[in-house]
Each structure stands twice: as C-alpha cells, then as structure tokens.
Design a protein around this motif. Structure first.
Motif, PDB file in Angstrom:
ATOM      1  N   ILE A  96      35.282  16.707  67.247  1.00  0.00           N
ATOM      2  CA  ILE A  96      34.104  17.441  67.131  1.00  0.00           C
ATOM      3  C   ILE A  96      34.046  17.693  65.810  1.00  0.00           C
ATOM      4  N   CYS A  97      32.506  17.136  65.412  1.00  0.00           N
ATOM      5  CA  CYS A  97      32.114  17.465  64.056  1.00  0.00           C
ATOM      6  C   CYS A  97      32.542  16.155  63.243  1.00  0.00           C
ATOM      7  N   VAL A  98      32.910  17.632  62.015  1.00  0.00           N
ATOM      8  CA  VAL A  98      33.561  16.946  61.162  1.00  0.00           C
ATOM      9  C   VAL A  98      34.607  17.314  61.158  1.00  0.00           C
ATOM     10  N   GLY A  99      35.359  16.998  62.627  1.00  0.00           N
ATOM     11  CA  GLY A  99      36.608  17.115  62.870  1.00  0.00           C
ATOM     12  C   GLY A  99      36.777  15.894  63.203  1.00  0.00           C
ATOM     13  N   ALA A 100      36.182  14.920  62.979  1.00  0.00           N
ATOM     14  CA  ALA A 100      36.068  13.272  62.224  1.00  0.00           C
ATOM     15  C   ALA A 100      37.665  12.991  61.277  1.00  0.00           C
ATOM     16  N   PHE A 101      36.740  14.004  59.994  1.00  0.00           N
ATOM     17  CA  PHE A 101      37.665  13.264  59.401  1.00  0.00           C
ATOM     18  C   PHE A 101      38.995  13.719  59.290  1.00  0.00           C
ATOM     19  N   LEU A 102      39.150  14.466  60.432  1.00  0.00           N
ATOM     20  CA  LEU A 102      41.156  14.721  60.221  1.00  0.00           C
ATOM     21  C   LEU A 102      42.132  13.009  61.315  1.00  0.00           C
ATOM     22  N   ALA A 105      26.974  20.323  67.131  1.00  0.00           N
ATOM     23  CA  ALA A 105      27.859  21.357  68.100  1.00  0.00           C
ATOM     24  C   ALA A 105      27.212  21.305  69.107  1.00  0.00           C
ATOM     25  N   ALA A 106      26.067  21.511  69.776  1.00  0.00           N
ATOM     26  CA  ALA A 106      24.973  20.417  71.288  1.00  0.00           C
ATOM     27  C   ALA A 106      26.039  19.069  71.151  1.00  0.00           C
ATOM     28  N   ALA A 107      26.205  18.234  70.777  1.00  0.00           N
ATOM     29  CA  ALA A 107      26.509  17.218  70.817  1.00  0.00           C
ATOM     30  C   ALA A 107      27.832  17.407  71.436  1.00  0.00           C
ATOM     31  N   ALA A 108      28.984  18.308  70.898  1.00  0.00           N
ATOM     32  CA  ALA A 108      30.431  18.448  71.187  1.00  0.00           C
ATOM     33  C   ALA A 108      29.839  18.443  72.926  1.00  0.00           C
ATOM     34  N   LEU A 109      29.351  18.871  72.759  1.00  0.00           N
ATOM     35  CA  LEU A 109      29.221  19.619  74.811  1.00  0.00           C
ATOM     36  C   LEU A 109      28.435  18.612  75.554  1.00  0.00           C
ATOM     37  N   LEU A 119      35.993  25.071  68.365  1.00  0.00           N
ATOM     38  CA  LEU A 119      37.031  25.219  69.484  1.00  0.00           C
ATOM     39  C   LEU A 119      36.500  25.992  70.265  1.00  0.00           C
ATOM     40  N   SER A 120      35.595  26.671  70.452  1.00  0.00           N
ATOM     41  CA  SER A 120      35.084  27.817  71.718  1.00  0.00           C
ATOM     42  C   SER A 120      34.369  26.088  72.541  1.00  0.00           C
ATOM     43  N   ALA A 121      34.187  25.547  71.669  1.00  0.00           N
ATOM     44  CA  ALA A 121      33.266  23.814  72.977  1.00  0.00           C
ATOM     45  C   ALA A 121      34.338  23.551  74.279  1.00  0.00           C
ATOM     46  N   PRO A 122      35.392  23.261  73.553  1.00  0.00           N
ATOM     47  CA  PRO A 122      36.311  22.070  74.766  1.00  0.00           C
ATOM     48  C   PRO A 122      37.030  23.528  75.766  1.00  0.00           C
ATOM     49  N   VAL A 123      37.207  24.905  74.838  1.00  0.00           N
ATOM     50  CA  VAL A 123      37.463  25.256  75.860  1.00  0.00           C
ATOM     51  C   VAL A 123      36.971  25.713  77.036  1.00  0.00           C
ATOM     52  N   ASP A 124      35.731  26.265  76.587  1.00  0.00           N
ATOM     53  CA  ASP A 124      34.732  26.471  77.937  1.00  0.00           C
ATOM     54  C   ASP A 124      34.673  26.093  78.321  1.00  0.00           C
ATOM     55  N   THR A 125      33.893  24.263  78.199  1.00  0.00           N
ATOM     56  CA  THR A 125      33.614  22.888  78.317  1.00  0.00           C
ATOM     57  C   THR A 125      34.738  22.527  80.145  1.00  0.00           C
ATOM     58  N   PHE A 126      35.752  22.171  79.513  1.00  0.00           N
ATOM     59  CA  PHE A 126      36.987  21.895  80.632  1.00  0.00           C
ATOM     60  C   PHE A 126      37.356  23.185  81.082  1.00  0.00           C
ATOM     61  N   GLU A 129      36.871   2.277  55.460  1.00  0.00           N
ATOM     62  CA  GLU A 129      37.629   1.378  56.897  1.00  0.00           C
ATOM     63  C   GLU A 129      36.546   2.124  57.851  1.00  0.00           C
ATOM     64  N   VAL A 130      36.603   2.544  58.324  1.00  0.00           N
ATOM     65  CA  VAL A 130      35.364   3.802  59.447  1.00  0.00           C
ATOM     66  C   VAL A 130      33.678   2.762  59.494  1.00  0.00           C
ATOM     67  N   THR A 131      33.217   3.039  60.460  1.00  0.00           N
ATOM     68  CA  THR A 131      31.960   2.411  60.500  1.00  0.00           C
ATOM     69  C   THR A 131      31.996   3.586  60.699  1.00  0.00           C
ATOM     70  N   VAL A 132      30.624   4.630  60.218  1.00  0.00           N
ATOM     71  CA  VAL A 132      30.128   5.330  59.979  1.00  0.00           C
ATOM     72  C   VAL A 132      28.378   5.389  60.720  1.00  0.00           C
ATOM     73  N   ASP A 133      28.170   6.013  61.950  1.00  0.00           N
ATOM     74  CA  ASP A 133      26.759   5.612  62.150  1.00  0.00           C
ATOM     75  C   ASP A 133      26.281   7.472  63.135  1.00  0.00           C
ATOM     76  N   PRO A 134      25.405   7.866  61.488  1.00  0.00           N
ATOM     77  CA  PRO A 134      24.758   8.836  61.687  1.00  0.00           C
ATOM     78  C   PRO A 134      23.932   9.895  62.553  1.00  0.00           C
ATOM     79  N   ASN A 135      23.544   8.747  63.968  1.00  0.00           N
ATOM     80  CA  ASN A 135      22.413   8.405  63.895  1.00  0.00           C
ATOM     81  C   ASN A 135      22.289   8.305  66.015  1.00  0.00           C
ATOM     82  N   VAL A 136      24.124   8.894  66.481  1.00  0.00           N
ATOM     83  CA  VAL A 136      24.006   9.590  67.301  1.00  0.00           C
ATOM     84  C   VAL A 136      24.644  10.011  67.648  1.00  0.00           C
ATOM     85  N   LEU A 137      24.554  10.538  68.975  1.00  0.00           N
ATOM     86  CA  LEU A 137      25.507  12.415  69.768  1.00  0.00           C
ATOM     87  C   LEU A 137      26.590  11.509  69.427  1.00  0.00           C
ATOM     88  N   TYR A 138      27.803  11.169  69.803  1.00  0.00           N
ATOM     89  CA  TYR A 138      28.681  10.964  70.311  1.00  0.00           C
ATOM     90  C   TYR A 138      29.013   9.465  70.399  1.00  0.00           C
TER      91      TYR A 138
END
Length: 319
Positions: free
Chosen positions: A102-108, A157-161, A17-24, A136-145
């Motif tokens: 962000i992170c497991v927000g991908a499930f949402l 967490a770091a990848a969210a920033l 929650l704080s990552a986008p609030v702080d960064t933007f 139906e989603v191609t999941v790639d766990p090897n990238v930052l975003y």
C-alpha cells in the motif's frame, strides 16, 4: 478461510494499516460466514504509528501460514529491510503467497527484489524516488494499482481500498466485494482483471472542471454510437477545442474515454449476468462483437470470456 497477514513495521502509516484490516475484516460471504482471518504481524509486539502505538498480536512466523500478505506504508521507507523480514517475505513468495503493498509500502516490497522486472505503482509523490532507488522496477505513477498476479502494488490511501476490494472480488466474486464496499461506505468502481492487468479508473476531470457535466452524460449514455462531432456539439464547442479540453482535463481523447466507459459497463455485465458476448457488445454501444472483443482486450488486457471466467470462479468459491 483465507488468512491475510498485515505486516506492521516501525513508523507504519495508520490508514495504510487500517485499510486492509477493515476491508478484509468486513467481508462476508452470502451465508454470513467470514471469508478472511486478518492477523497484524510484526517483528515485535509494539510498533510506532505516528501519534499512537500499535500492538501486533502475531510475529513473523504468521506470514508462513498466510494466503495474502499486505505491506502498509511507513513514514520513512528504509533503504533495506531487516534481514528476518526480507527472508520471511521471500520464503512466502516462493510458496506462492500473494503479497500486496500500500502506498510507499512498495519500497518495502521492492527491497526484497520480488518486484524486479515488473511494473509497480506507489503514491505519485514518491514515484520518482522509488524509480531511482529501484531502477529494476518499472514504476507507473498514473494508475490506482497494479496487479501482476502474485504481487500487487497500490497508490495512495483511497487506492488501497480499491486494491483490497479488487482482491476480494478475485477471491470470492463481485457480490462479496460489493458488500465489503458498502460496509466501507465506498463505491465499487474500479473493475479488476487478470495477471499483468493494470487497473485504470475512468480518467477524471478536476473538481469543477468544465467537462464534468459532459463526462457524466457520456457515461450515462455510453451505449450510444457517438461520433466526435456529436460529442462536440453536445459540449457546444468545435471538435478541435473538445479534443484539447479533454487532453487538458482528463489526459485522453473523447473517444478513448468513451471506449473505456463502455468497457467498464461491459465488465459489470460480464460479472453480473449470463448475457452472451454478442448481446453485451450491443448493450454497451459497440457496432459488432468483433469490435467489442478487440477493444475489451486492448483496455482490459484479456478477452471478455476469460474475464468472465476469472470472476465467476471467485463467485463459485464464495458459494
């Protein structure tokens, strides 16, 4: 001003929650103006966030006016979203709103169906579960975003920033993103790209790995035309042993790693200078502009000129 709506649901992960609030929220244009208005939204005024409660000043109606919606992770992603949330997100998507998770927000985000047929990422520990729940989603766990243009997903967490800085750079250029990175006390390292470009950092070596000094030297001298034998000699081992160590510690080969380092440096020069492509090719160690263009497209998924245009457009909007 660009509005960023951060959607907080019950069980929201505090850092997500704080990552986008702080960064933007810390982003500033060269003249000091604030380019983003950040709104925390929810289905009700208060939501649980582990050890504390978060108060959300805005409801779901704020999503309709947002240019970007960010979905933080939650402690336990639900099998299905509340109907009002899913509908609001789909309506926003239909209107062209950018939506990032962000992170497991991908499930949402996946639960809305908006990621169907697209590549996405999430925290590596949850990747298998996401793939099973949403085949139906191609999941790639090897990238930052992953940036699909309108829809973005990030890993931990770091990848969210990194993803937030990537969006700032696409919106307003490298200088604004670099300032936001400094305010967050983090390096602006992960260069972005265009739609469908999956952002990879340089494959790292584990802390204390034997290749760390060599990788640092290669990145510093990536403008030189190294051969595999020369790199092996620098490392004090045979080419065969070097290849094996590289694959063990970085997941790639020495020359592939070197090519990626060169492209990273080229990305910076394309963003920060007016040097022609031919000059940049020479400065980052490619023997010819043609070889540079081919390698850049293979790594970045676009041409050097298209990459420059994409980020210059963001910089012009910031002026």
């Amino acid at each position: 001003m660009h509005t960023v709506a951060v959607l907080a649901l019950d069980g929201v992960i505090p850092f997500d929650l704080s990552a986008p609030v702080d960064t933007f929220g810390r982003a500033r244009l060269p003249d000091g103006r604030t380019p983003y208005r950040v709104k925390v939204c929810s289905v009700r005024e208060e939501v649980g966030a582990g050890a504390f409660t978060v108060r959300a000043p805005y409801g779901l109606d704020a999503l309709a006016d947002a240019g970007t919606i960010v979905l933080p992770g939650v402690a336990e992603p639900p099998e299905a979203l509340p109907g009002a949330v899913a509908q609001a997100l789909r309506e926003a998507a239909a209107n062209g709103t950018r939506i990032a998770s962000i992170c497991v927000g991908a499930f949402l985000l996946a639960a809305t169906g908006l990621l169907d047929g697209l590549r996405a990422t999430t925290h590596w520990a949850a990747a298998t579960r996401l793939a099973e729940r949403h085949p139906e989603v191609t999941v790639d766990p090897n990238v930052l975003y992953v940036d699909n243009g309108q829809f973005l997903t990030s890993a931990g967490a770091a990848a969210a920033l990194d993803m937030c800085l990537h969006m700032i750079r696409k919106d307003f250029g490298s200088a604004v993103a670099a300032h936001a990175a400094r305010m967050s006390v983090m390096p602006l390292e992960r260069e972005g790209g265009q739609a469908q470009f999956i952002v990879h950092d340089l494959p790292p070596a584990p802390a204390g790995a034997t290749l760390e000094p060599l990788l640092a030297w290669l990145e510093e001298h990536c403008d030189r035309d190294h051969t595999l034998d020369e790199i092996a000699a620098r490392a004090g081992m045979s080419a065969r042993t070097l290849n094996r160590r590289f694959r063990e510690q970085t997941g790639t080969t020495p020359l592939q790693w070197l090519h990626r380092a060169r492209v990273r440096r080229a990305q910076y020069l394309l963003e920060a200078t007016d040097h022609p492509v031919e000059r940049i090719a020479a400065r980052v160690g490619f023997g010819s502009p043609t070889a540079f263009r081919e390698r850049f497209r293979k790594v970045a998924g676009t041409s050097p000129q298209a990459y420059r245009r994409a980020f210059r457009a963001g910089a012009e909007r910031a002026s």
